[in-house]
Scaffold this active site. Structure first.
Site, PDB file in Angstrom:
ATOM      1  N   GLY A  88       0.797  -1.128   0.743  1.00 46.14           N
ATOM      2  CA  GLY A  88       0.120  -0.316  -0.076  1.00 46.14           C
ATOM      3  C   GLY A  88       0.532   1.567   0.319  1.00 46.14           C
ATOM      4  O   GLY A  88       0.229   2.448  -0.218  1.00 46.14           O
ATOM      5  N   THR A  90       2.649   3.817  -1.035  1.00 43.03           N
ATOM      6  CA  THR A  90       3.064   5.289  -2.289  1.00 43.03           C
ATOM      7  C   THR A  90       4.828   5.245  -2.235  1.00 43.03           C
ATOM      8  O   THR A  90       5.134   5.748  -2.142  1.00 43.03           O
ATOM      9  CB  THR A  90       2.123   6.110  -2.776  1.00 43.03           C
ATOM     10  OG1 THR A  90       2.605   7.186  -1.886  1.00 43.03           O
ATOM     11  CG2 THR A  90       0.746   5.220  -2.726  1.00 43.03           C
ATOM     12  N   SER A 113      -1.859  -0.912  -5.123  1.00 45.79           N
ATOM     13  CA  SER A 113      -2.844  -0.627  -5.297  1.00 45.79           C
ATOM     14  C   SER A 113      -2.410   0.800  -4.809  1.00 45.79           C
ATOM     15  O   SER A 113      -2.068   1.711  -3.289  1.00 45.79           O
ATOM     16  CB  SER A 113      -4.100  -0.288  -5.185  1.00 45.79           C
ATOM     17  OG  SER A 113      -5.264   0.392  -5.130  1.00 45.79           O
ATOM     18  N   ALA A 114      -3.008   2.632  -5.094  1.00 45.67           N
ATOM     19  CA  ALA A 114      -2.543   3.218  -4.749  1.00 45.67           C
ATOM     20  C   ALA A 114      -3.613   3.516  -3.906  1.00 45.67           C
ATOM     21  O   ALA A 114      -3.213   5.016  -2.866  1.00 45.67           O
ATOM     22  CB  ALA A 114      -2.280   4.651  -5.746  1.00 45.67           C
ATOM     23  N   ASN A 115      -4.603   2.871  -4.072  1.00 46.48           N
ATOM     24  CA  ASN A 115      -5.639   3.703  -2.422  1.00 46.48           C
ATOM     25  C   ASN A 115      -6.884   2.405  -2.623  1.00 46.48           C
ATOM     26  O   ASN A 115      -6.958   1.766  -3.580  1.00 46.48           O
ATOM     27  CB  ASN A 115      -6.476   4.939  -3.753  1.00 46.48           C
ATOM     28  CG  ASN A 115      -6.731   4.718  -2.310  1.00 46.48           C
ATOM     29  OD1 ASN A 115      -8.294   4.312  -0.909  1.00 46.48           O
ATOM     30  ND2 ASN A 115      -7.163   6.685  -1.990  1.00 46.48           N
ATOM     31  N   HIS A 148      -4.566  15.212   2.254  1.00 47.18           N
ATOM     32  CA  HIS A 148      -4.280  14.608   3.040  1.00 47.18           C
ATOM     33  C   HIS A 148      -3.195  15.170   3.742  1.00 47.18           C
ATOM     34  O   HIS A 148      -3.349  16.357   3.869  1.00 47.18           O
ATOM     35  CB  HIS A 148      -3.106  13.130   2.270  1.00 47.18           C
ATOM     36  CG  HIS A 148      -3.469  12.638   1.669  1.00 47.18           C
ATOM     37  ND1 HIS A 148      -3.914  12.951  -0.138  1.00 47.18           N
ATOM     38  CD2 HIS A 148      -3.969  11.507   1.978  1.00 47.18           C
ATOM     39  CE1 HIS A 148      -4.424  11.060  -0.695  1.00 47.18           C
ATOM     40  NE2 HIS A 148      -4.515  10.914   0.343  1.00 47.18           N
ATOM     41  N   HIS A 149      -3.736  14.498   5.493  1.00 46.89           N
ATOM     42  CA  HIS A 149      -3.085  14.747   6.381  1.00 46.89           C
ATOM     43  C   HIS A 149      -1.140  15.211   6.128  1.00 46.89           C
ATOM     44  O   HIS A 149      -0.949  14.962   5.564  1.00 46.89           O
ATOM     45  CB  HIS A 149      -3.198  13.522   7.783  1.00 46.89           C
ATOM     46  CG  HIS A 149      -1.862  12.136   6.607  1.00 46.89           C
ATOM     47  ND1 HIS A 149      -0.752  11.855   7.322  1.00 46.89           N
ATOM     48  CD2 HIS A 149      -2.944  11.178   5.995  1.00 46.89           C
ATOM     49  CE1 HIS A 149      -0.343  10.824   7.034  1.00 46.89           C
ATOM     50  NE2 HIS A 149      -2.001  10.276   5.954  1.00 46.89           N
ATOM     51  N   LYS A 152       1.379  13.051   5.171  1.00 47.21           N
ATOM     52  CA  LYS A 152       1.691  11.713   4.640  1.00 47.21           C
ATOM     53  C   LYS A 152       3.266  12.857   3.281  1.00 47.21           C
ATOM     54  O   LYS A 152       3.839  13.676   3.493  1.00 47.21           O
ATOM     55  CB  LYS A 152       0.626  12.575   3.843  1.00 47.21           C
ATOM     56  CG  LYS A 152       0.971  11.131   2.273  1.00 47.21           C
ATOM     57  CD  LYS A 152      -0.163  11.154   1.449  1.00 47.21           C
ATOM     58  CE  LYS A 152      -0.515  10.646   0.491  1.00 47.21           C
ATOM     59  NZ  LYS A 152      -0.247   9.033   0.463  1.00 47.21           N
ATOM     60  N   GLY A 158      -0.512   9.420  -4.603  1.00 47.66           N
ATOM     61  CA  GLY A 158      -0.974   8.440  -6.201  1.00 47.66           C
ATOM     62  C   GLY A 158      -2.229   8.118  -6.111  1.00 47.66           C
ATOM     63  O   GLY A 158      -2.026   8.126  -7.314  1.00 47.66           O
TER      64      GLY A 158
END
Length: 264
Positions: A88, A90, A113-115, A148-149, A152, A158
């Site tokens: 997971g 990225t 996967s990026a998400n 995002h937070h 990150k 991603g």
């Protein structure tokens, strides 16, 4: 399934809770910093200690959620174990060819996967269809924004890049993704992907289609990391099952559409 978790921060803890709730056993939690990790590896580990911990644990599947700085060394060390690996982390799009080749050479199987959010993957499909529709009307422009937070490590996310690629597939006037700030007006073929980092936001992604008459906004907002955790555990379950059934072959790099066939 016996699962090893590489990375035991907030996401790792949520992955553990999710895996246990789904009837799995977490046999290893591996991290250089987390005080409650079962296996504490050196901060300068090149992946050797991570792989040793996974092997000792007897894990039947691995989920890796660490950082862009360590993900490639972890993948490099873990693929030779030939244990199904879900990643997971990225920030390694430039290493896709390397990882694909490594999987082929070692016979290890990796899914990335990026998400992993099921909602985000549905959002991808919605964006694809919207881009095709809006492409018919020349007066519309397009852009992507994400937030995002502030912990990150990579920007843009991603997920934002994956969304942008889907916009380009349908919105034929755009063929270049720009993630930096503009210091002159953008060219018509450029799709701007902008990022914001703030607070504890799990993740928000918006696609804009704008004209002089109106603006269309498509937004996915994550309320927590729970959707990512559930998706990752289910992805590992499916990857393992599809490998055992012979529907997927070892030694390859797979994505969400491979482990959730017919859905994404």
């Amino acid at each position: 399934m016996k699962i090893a978790l590489v990375g035991y921060g907030k996401m790792g803890h949520m992955l553990e809770q999710t895996a246990l709730s789904l009837g799995h056993t977490v046999v290893a939690t591996i991290d250089p910093f987390a005080p409650d990790a079962k296996y504490k590896v050196p901060q300068d580990d090149d992946g050797t200690a991570v792989a040793k911990a996974v092997k000792e644990s007897g894990a039947e599947g691995i989920i890796e959620f660490t950082s862009p700085a360590t993900v490639i060394q972890n993948i490099t060390a873990l693929l030779p174990l030939k244990v199904p690996l879900v990643v997971g982390s990225t920030g390694w799009n430039d290493k896709i060819d390397y990882v694909t080749d490594l999987a082929s050479k070692t016979g290890g199987t990796i899914m990335h996967s990026a998400n992993f959010s099921i909602g985000v993957n549905m959002f991808y499909k919605i964006v694809e269809e919207a881009a095709k529709l809006v492409n018919n009307f020349d007066e519309y422009d397009a852009a992507v924004w994400e937030m995002h937070h502030n912990q990150k490590a990579d920007s843009p996310s991603g997920t934002a890049i994956d969304i942008a690629k889907r916009v380009l597939e349908g919105f034929k006037r755009k063929n270049e993704i720009v993630t930096d700030a503009f210091h002159s007006k953008p060219q018509p073929n450029q799709l701007h992907v902008s990022s914001t980092r703030c607070g504890t936001v799990p993740g928000t992604h918006t696609v804009y289609f704008d004209s002089t008459a109106d603006t269309i906004e498509l937004t996915h907002t994550a309320r927590s990391r729970q959707g990512f955790a559930s998706g990752a555990v289910h992805a590992l379950e499916n990857l393992d099952s599809l490998l055992k059934d012979g529907k997927l072959k070892p030694g390859k790099l797979y994505g969400m559409s491979d482990v959730f066939p017919g859905m994404f």
